[in-house]
Design an enzyme around this catalytic site. Structure first.
Site, PDB file in Angstrom:
ATOM      1  N   CYS A 237      18.881  28.292  70.628  1.00 33.45           N
ATOM      2  CA  CYS A 237      17.776  28.610  69.731  1.00 33.45           C
ATOM      3  C   CYS A 237      16.605  27.629  69.896  1.00 33.45           C
ATOM      4  CB  CYS A 237      18.280  28.589  68.277  1.00 33.45           C
ATOM      5  SG  CYS A 237      17.118  29.261  67.078  1.00 33.45           S
TER       6      CYS A 237
ATOM      7  N   ASN B 230       5.779  21.803  71.582  1.00 38.18           N
ATOM      8  CA  ASN B 230       5.384  23.104  71.047  1.00 38.18           C
ATOM      9  C   ASN B 230       5.524  23.103  69.536  1.00 38.18           C
ATOM     10  OD1 ASN B 230       8.211  23.980  70.385  1.00 38.18           O
ATOM     11  ND2 ASN B 230       8.422  23.817  72.614  1.00 38.18           N
TER      12      ASN B 230
ATOM     13  N   ASP C 166      16.942  25.472  83.119  1.00 32.76           N
ATOM     14  CA  ASP C 166      17.183  26.456  82.060  1.00 32.76           C
ATOM     15  C   ASP C 166      18.547  26.155  81.437  1.00 32.76           C
ATOM     16  OD1 ASP C 166      17.966  28.848  80.625  1.00 32.76           O
ATOM     17  OD2 ASP C 166      16.289  29.830  81.626  1.00 32.76           O
ATOM     18  N   ILE C 167      18.537  25.652  80.203  1.00 26.84           N
ATOM     19  CA  ILE C 167      19.766  25.142  79.588  1.00 26.84           C
ATOM     20  C   ILE C 167      20.788  26.239  79.351  1.00 26.84           C
ATOM     21  CG2 ILE C 167      20.718  24.008  77.539  1.00 26.84           C
ATOM     22  CD1 ILE C 167      18.062  22.430  77.396  1.00 26.84           C
ATOM     23  N   ILE C 168      20.382  27.315  78.694  1.00 25.01           N
ATOM     24  CA  ILE C 168      21.390  28.333  78.351  1.00 25.01           C
ATOM     25  C   ILE C 168      21.846  29.090  79.589  1.00 25.01           C
ATOM     26  CG2 ILE C 168      19.780  30.218  77.786  1.00 25.01           C
ATOM     27  CD1 ILE C 168      21.751  30.775  75.380  1.00 25.01           C
TER      28      ILE C 168
ATOM     29  N   LYS D 149      15.249  38.569  80.325  1.00 23.71           N
ATOM     30  CA  LYS D 149      15.879  37.260  80.140  1.00 23.71           C
ATOM     31  C   LYS D 149      17.387  37.395  80.007  1.00 23.71           C
ATOM     32  CE  LYS D 149      12.060  34.648  78.099  1.00 23.71           C
ATOM     33  NZ  LYS D 149      11.572  33.907  76.900  1.00 23.71           N
TER      34      LYS D 149
ATOM     35  N   LYS E 236      19.527  35.590  82.943  1.00 22.89           N
ATOM     36  CA  LYS E 236      20.254  34.384  82.556  1.00 22.89           C
ATOM     37  C   LYS E 236      21.754  34.620  82.368  1.00 22.89           C
ATOM     38  CE  LYS E 236      16.217  32.357  80.297  1.00 22.89           C
ATOM     39  NZ  LYS E 236      15.719  31.513  79.191  1.00 22.89           N
TER      40      LYS E 236
ATOM     41  N   PHE F  60      17.651  33.089  72.640  1.00 22.94           N
ATOM     42  CA  PHE F  60      16.504  33.497  71.834  1.00 22.94           C
ATOM     43  C   PHE F  60      15.296  33.680  72.748  1.00 22.94           C
ATOM     44  CE2 PHE F  60      19.013  32.614  68.263  1.00 22.94           C
ATOM     45  CZ  PHE F  60      18.348  33.036  67.117  1.00 22.94           C
TER      46      PHE F  60
END
Length: 443
Positions: free
Chosen positions: A306, A242, A340-342, A371, A375, A357
């Site tokens: 981020c 991206n 999903d890391i966070i 979100k 999360k 973010f």
């Protein structure tokens, strides 16, 4: 022409193995249109000869403070006044220590004390030396004196170690120098001797435990930050990614160090220098970033997600370059969802305080709020990447922060941070985040 065209740059070269790269750096600065003069320390001449630099710059190279011919006209003062910018590359741990404490025992350190030029340095040393508390303190002190750090880089080192401390490649140093001028055209250099810093009698006394040049606001906190894009391989030569430049995450890392935190930066592939005092872990894919995050999360107080992590990756990466199918005109890729890391970090049994973010193109509050709840985050910073002049690749950004309301945890509260340079925005975000973090701590 570049921003460096017509600039008078004094290139200082010190005694590091990376001195051989300084020849290329001098050539690139000249190519960018700058006027370049070179000062070499005695030790630097063991790695590269003055004659080489003279041939590349067309100017005599100065090597000694006690040169009778040059000092007949107070040559070191003339050099100090001539320079608009001083760039020391490589900058060893020794030169950083001497500059940080005002030594003037050779030509280079003496003219740095006598100049009003804007001052930059590119660190170059063994990774253990770079991470030593004395070097970290010196880098903070240099920042407080107006010095701008360019680098260092991470990777293989001449001694066989791997880690942070490598001098950036000359092309990146030139790019970072131009970027620094673009981002902060009034970047301070050494303070004029007749202009002492202003004193605010109402300001609180500095924390004696804080590192030189920092605020103590985040002192004692270990902050982990993910930044940049991830790359998901298609075959050995192609990937999905991206437009993230990593600038917001790197600005957060720089601001967190300036506020006294210990910072670990987990970065996808970007062309940005590591902020001074930051421990950097380089990764490529989302799975790489997740592995790094899971190593760091148990040891940090805050985790800031981020990075613009790719949502999907290839179910199977081709071992060979995929060939164009001229008779079909289409290529189908089988994608699977990345973790999903966070959310993974926030779901830990004892999670750090988490800030996510959300880069959105519409319905900011609805998607950001969803979100945050889904999360399990403590706070989320949302921005509209379609707004002109902000977002991916831009120097500026604007954010709206969302978190659960103190009065009713089922409702969301919001706080707007209007458009400003990403470094200033990062500090404002961290200060607000600190207030939220303190609010949830047991009293």
């Amino acid at each position: 022409m570049t921003r460096l065209a017509g600039r008078r740059i004094l290139l200082g070269i010190t005694a590091g193995i990376a001195a051989y790269k300084s020849a290329v750096l001098a050539r690139l600065l000249k190519k960018a249109g700058a006027e370049v003069r070179v000062v070499m320390t005695e030790g630097a001449q063991a790695f590269i000869t003055p004659l080489t630099l003279q041939a590349l710059t067309g100017e005599a190279v100065r090597t000694s403070l006690l040169d009778p011919a040059a000092e007949a006209g107070m040559g070191h003062i003339e050099l100090a006044k001539w320079a608009e910018h001083i760039l020391i590359a490589p900058a060893t741990a020794d030169i950083m220590a001497r500059l940080a404490h005002g030594h003037a025992d050779d030509l280079l350190t003496t003219l740095c004390l006598a100049t009003e030029a804007r001052c930059h340095y590119a660190p170059a040393m063994n990774q253990a030396m770079w991470h030593h508390p004395a070097t970290r303190a010196n880098s903070q002190r240099l920042a407080s004196l107006g010095w701008h750090a360019i680098g260092p880089d991470s990777g293989d080192q001449a001694c066989g170690d791997v880690g942070s401390g490598r001098m950036l490649e000359p092309e990146r140093i030139v790019a970072e120098l131009e970027q620094a001028l673009d981002a902060s055209p009034d970047l301070p250099g050494a303070l004029p001797v007749d202009a002492p810093p202003a004193h605010d009698d109402t300001a609180p006394a500095p924390d004696p435990q804080a590192a030189p040049g920092t605020s103590a606001l985040l002192s004692g906190l270990h902050v982990a930050i993910t930044a940049g894009p991830t790359r998901e391989a298609i075959d050995p030569v192609r990937y999905l990614s991206n437009h993230s430049s990593g600038r917001m995450g790197f600005a957060l890392a720089e601001a967190a160090v300036a506020l006294g935190a210990r910072v670990t930066l987990i970065s996808g592939p970007v062309s940005l220098a590591t902020p001074v005092g930051v421990e950097r872990i380089d990764v490529i894919s989302a799975l790489d970033m997740l592995a790094a995050a899971e190593r760091v999360a148990p040891h940090c107080d805050w985790f800031i997600g981020c990075a613009a992590v790719a949502d999907y990756r290839l179910a199977r990466i081709s071992d060979h370059k995929l060939k164009k199918q001229s008779d079909h005109g289409e290529l189908t890729l089988n994608l699977i969802e990345n973790p999903d890391i966070i959310a993974t970090v926030a779901a830990r049994r004892s999670p750090p305080w988490t800030l996510g973010f959300a880069a959105e193109t519409r319905e900011l509050a609805q998607y950001a709020g969803d979100k945050l709840r889904r999360k399990g985050l403590d706070m989320i910073a949302a921005n509209d990447v379609t707004a002109p002049g902000v977002g991916f690749g831009a120097e500026d950004n604007a954010l709206t922060l969302y978190h659960r309301s103190d009065a009713d945890p089922e409702q969301l509260a919001s706080h707007v941070l209007p458009t400003r340079h990403k470094r200033a925005l990062a500090e404002a975000l961290l200060r607000y985040a600190h207030d939220r973090y303190r609010a949830r701590q047991p009293r």
